[in-house]
Design an enzyme around this catalytic site. Sequence first.
Site, PDB file in Angstrom:
ATOM      1  N   TYR A 103      43.042  49.718  46.250  1.00  0.00           N
ATOM      2  CA  TYR A 103      43.793  49.113  45.474  1.00  0.00           C
ATOM      3  C   TYR A 103      45.372  49.727  45.337  1.00  0.00           C
ATOM      4  CZ  TYR A 103      38.904  47.282  45.134  1.00  0.00           C
ATOM      5  OH  TYR A 103      37.808  46.218  44.424  1.00  0.00           O
ATOM      6  N   LEU A 132      32.401  38.031  35.556  1.00  0.00           N
ATOM      7  CA  LEU A 132      33.156  36.783  34.384  1.00  0.00           C
ATOM      8  C   LEU A 132      34.669  35.715  35.377  1.00  0.00           C
ATOM      9  CD1 LEU A 132      33.678  39.252  31.441  1.00  0.00           C
ATOM     10  CD2 LEU A 132      32.328  37.319  31.961  1.00  0.00           C
ATOM     11  N   ARG A 184      36.557  36.610  37.152  1.00  0.00           N
ATOM     12  CA  ARG A 184      37.555  36.992  37.284  1.00  0.00           C
ATOM     13  C   ARG A 184      38.705  36.669  35.499  1.00  0.00           C
ATOM     14  NH1 ARG A 184      38.835  38.842  42.274  1.00  0.00           N
ATOM     15  NH2 ARG A 184      37.732  38.073  44.052  1.00  0.00           N
ATOM     16  N   GLY A 185      37.917  36.737  34.652  1.00  0.00           N
ATOM     17  CA  GLY A 185      38.222  37.105  33.273  1.00  0.00           C
ATOM     18  C   GLY A 185      38.450  34.691  33.280  1.00  0.00           C
ATOM     19  N   SER A 233      35.247  34.304  31.092  1.00  0.00           N
ATOM     20  CA  SER A 233      34.972  34.939  29.688  1.00  0.00           C
ATOM     21  C   SER A 233      34.772  34.794  27.987  1.00  0.00           C
ATOM     22  CB  SER A 233      36.062  36.260  30.255  1.00  0.00           C
ATOM     23  OG  SER A 233      37.607  35.279  29.905  1.00  0.00           O
TER      24      SER A 233
HETATM   25  N1  LIG Z   1      33.942  43.410  47.307  1.00  0.00           N
HETATM   26  C1  LIG Z   1      34.706  42.520  46.300  1.00  0.00           C
HETATM   27  O1  LIG Z   1      35.778  41.627  47.837  1.00  0.00           O
HETATM   28  C2  LIG Z   1      35.404  42.715  45.779  1.00  0.00           C
HETATM   29  C3  LIG Z   1      36.842  41.765  45.404  1.00  0.00           C
HETATM   30  C4  LIG Z   1      36.939  41.834  43.755  1.00  0.00           C
HETATM   31  C5  LIG Z   1      36.699  42.542  42.728  1.00  0.00           C
HETATM   32  N2  LIG Z   1      35.395  43.580  43.071  1.00  0.00           N
HETATM   33  C6  LIG Z   1      34.894  44.943  42.028  1.00  0.00           C
HETATM   34  O2  LIG Z   1      34.377  44.047  41.269  1.00  0.00           O
HETATM   35  C7  LIG Z   1      35.188  44.626  40.097  1.00  0.00           C
HETATM   36  C8  LIG Z   1      34.947  43.507  39.177  1.00  0.00           C
HETATM   37  O3  LIG Z   1      35.781  42.451  39.043  1.00  0.00           O
HETATM   38  P1  LIG Z   1      36.976  41.450  38.500  1.00  0.00           P
HETATM   39  O4  LIG Z   1      37.868  42.438  37.451  1.00  0.00           O
HETATM   40  O5  LIG Z   1      37.289  40.820  39.567  1.00  0.00           O
HETATM   41  O6  LIG Z   1      35.396  40.572  37.717  1.00  0.00           O
HETATM   42  P2  LIG Z   1      35.512  40.038  36.216  1.00  0.00           P
HETATM   43  O7  LIG Z   1      34.327  41.060  35.624  1.00  0.00           O
HETATM   44  O8  LIG Z   1      35.152  38.922  36.203  1.00  0.00           O
HETATM   45  O9  LIG Z   1      36.639  40.302  35.694  1.00  0.00           O
HETATM   46  C9  LIG Z   1      37.562  41.320  34.709  1.00  0.00           C
HETATM   47  C10 LIG Z   1      38.383  40.411  34.425  1.00  0.00           C
HETATM   48  O10 LIG Z   1      37.354  39.830  33.511  1.00  0.00           O
HETATM   49  C11 LIG Z   1      38.537  39.728  31.851  1.00  0.00           C
HETATM   50  N3  LIG Z   1      37.706  40.381  30.870  1.00  0.00           N
HETATM   51  C12 LIG Z   1      37.467  39.497  29.802  1.00  0.00           C
HETATM   52  N4  LIG Z   1      36.290  39.416  28.707  1.00  0.00           N
HETATM   53  C13 LIG Z   1      36.256  40.327  29.529  1.00  0.00           C
HETATM   54  C14 LIG Z   1      35.613  41.348  28.967  1.00  0.00           C
HETATM   55  N5  LIG Z   1      34.568  40.713  27.343  1.00  0.00           N
HETATM   56  N6  LIG Z   1      34.782  42.303  29.588  1.00  0.00           N
HETATM   57  C15 LIG Z   1      35.148  42.264  30.711  1.00  0.00           C
HETATM   58  N7  LIG Z   1      36.869  42.040  31.226  1.00  0.00           N
HETATM   59  C16 LIG Z   1      36.343  40.821  30.478  1.00  0.00           C
HETATM   60  C17 LIG Z   1      39.603  40.519  32.054  1.00  0.00           C
HETATM   61  O11 LIG Z   1      41.233  40.435  32.490  1.00  0.00           O
HETATM   62  P3  LIG Z   1      42.121  40.423  30.984  1.00  0.00           P
HETATM   63  O12 LIG Z   1      42.339  42.187  31.133  1.00  0.00           O
HETATM   64  O13 LIG Z   1      43.412  40.048  32.532  1.00  0.00           O
HETATM   65  O14 LIG Z   1      42.029  39.952  30.511  1.00  0.00           O
HETATM   66  C18 LIG Z   1      39.277  41.418  33.236  1.00  0.00           C
HETATM   67  O15 LIG Z   1      40.059  41.579  33.891  1.00  0.00           O
HETATM   68  C19 LIG Z   1      36.470  45.151  40.495  1.00  0.00           C
HETATM   69  O16 LIG Z   1      36.633  46.110  39.934  1.00  0.00           O
HETATM   70  C20 LIG Z   1      35.944  45.789  41.663  1.00  0.00           C
HETATM   71  O17 LIG Z   1      35.720  47.262  41.543  1.00  0.00           O
HETATM   72  C21 LIG Z   1      35.272  43.833  44.544  1.00  0.00           C
END
Ligand SMILES: NC(=O)c1ccc[n+]([C@@H]2O[C@H](COP(=O)([O-])OP(=O)(O)OC[C@H]3O[C@@H](n4cnc5c(N)ncnc54)[C@H](OP(=O)(O)O)[C@@H]3O)[C@@H](O)[C@H]2O)c1
Length: 313
Positions: free
Chosen positions: A36, A188, A190-191, A194
């Site tokens: 990352y 979520l 990825r938003g 959300s």
């Molecule tokens: N193993 C794998 O292949 C893999 C793949 C992807 C991710 N991951 C891990 O999983 C973690 C979470 O993944 P993700 O960030 O894609 O998932 P997520 O929680 O589905 O999406 C997060 C995004 O949602 C938006 N959002 C809107 N409201 C929110 C709220 N109340 N709380 C949090 N986010 C909100 C934000 O985007 P904005 O800030 O742009 O509004 C935030 O960046 C990553 O940090 C990573 O460590 C693992």
Amino acid sequence: MGMSALYGEADDAESIATIHAAVDAGVSLLDTGDFYAMGLNELLIRDALRARPGSRDQVAISVKFGALRDAAGGWYGYDGRPGAVKNFLAYSLNRLGTDHVDVYRIARVDPAVPIEETVGAIAEEVQAGRVRHIGLSEVGAETLRRAASAAPISDLQIEYSLFSRGIEAEILPTARELGIGVTAYGVLSRGLLSGHWTRERSPGAGDFRSRSPRFSGDNLDRNLALVEALRKVADGKGVTVAQAAIAWVLSRGDDIVPLVGARRRDRLAESLGALDVTLDDADLAAVEEAVPADAVSGSRYDAGQMAHLDSER
Ligand SMILES: NC(=O)c1ccc[n+]([C@@H]2O[C@H](COP(=O)([O-])OP(=O)(O)OC[C@H]3O[C@@H](n4cnc5c(N)ncnc54)[C@H](OP(=O)(O)O)[C@@H]3O)[C@@H](O)[C@H]2O)c1
């Protein structure tokens, strides 16, 4: 992830403040990948924990490794050879400023290396005290079984949400049979799920979501219509869409840990509110009527990235 890469502009000061707020609120798991922003996310976590003496022992750090990047930020495969595992880990420990990683896992299976060899190398690091637990990421049921026969596996990190329910058929039952916990990411979507995403929001070229089939064209319209259906249910409960989506994952079992990608303190506060939401049987039925299991439009990655997912074979 989004604090350093893949979701457009990030703000280090706000990211660190968000990590501190999370630790203060009792969040006990920080997830990262050494790829990352090419190690910068590990340095961010190091700086956040250093600024709070004693906080390292309050959190488990989960690290993914194995992705190969070029100087232009491109991706060119995965390396799960035992020698590479030791090398990746040494760099991560150095960047994180810690003597151990709590959960260590390859991000995607290296097709050229049997999974037994990759997890076997991590098991040696467990013996040496540099890793506490072995995890896996985005693997299918057969790979889970093979890995678990080679070494004790604690956790599978995999996408799971109202929009991504593919694990329910085979992978989740297999993890449960083997006693392996699940870290659900993309809770979520990825938003998208959300309640804050709009048709007008246009992700920049470096943002993963600009290439995601679910955020594109007609798929986006259909998916946002599902979000609006969920919003009606959430409004009826007096909670936000994001809280309903996280609470739904929390309702799936104590062996599933939602890994929420909050990048800012306001988003963190909203997502932590999900811990106070209980969905009863009628609520769950309403949520699943609003977002039926197979209703989402578009695959969760583009075709090139789907090809790397052992979990989708
Ligand atoms: N193993 C794998 O292949 C893999 C793949 C992807 C991710 N991951 C891990 O999983 C973690 C979470 O993944 P993700 O960030 O894609 O998932 P997520 O929680 O589905 O999406 C997060 C995004 O949602 C938006 N959002 C809107 N409201 C929110 C709220 N109340 N709380 C949090 N986010 C909100 C934000 O985007 P904005 O800030 O742009 O509004 C935030 O960046 C990553 O940090 C990573 O460590 C693992």
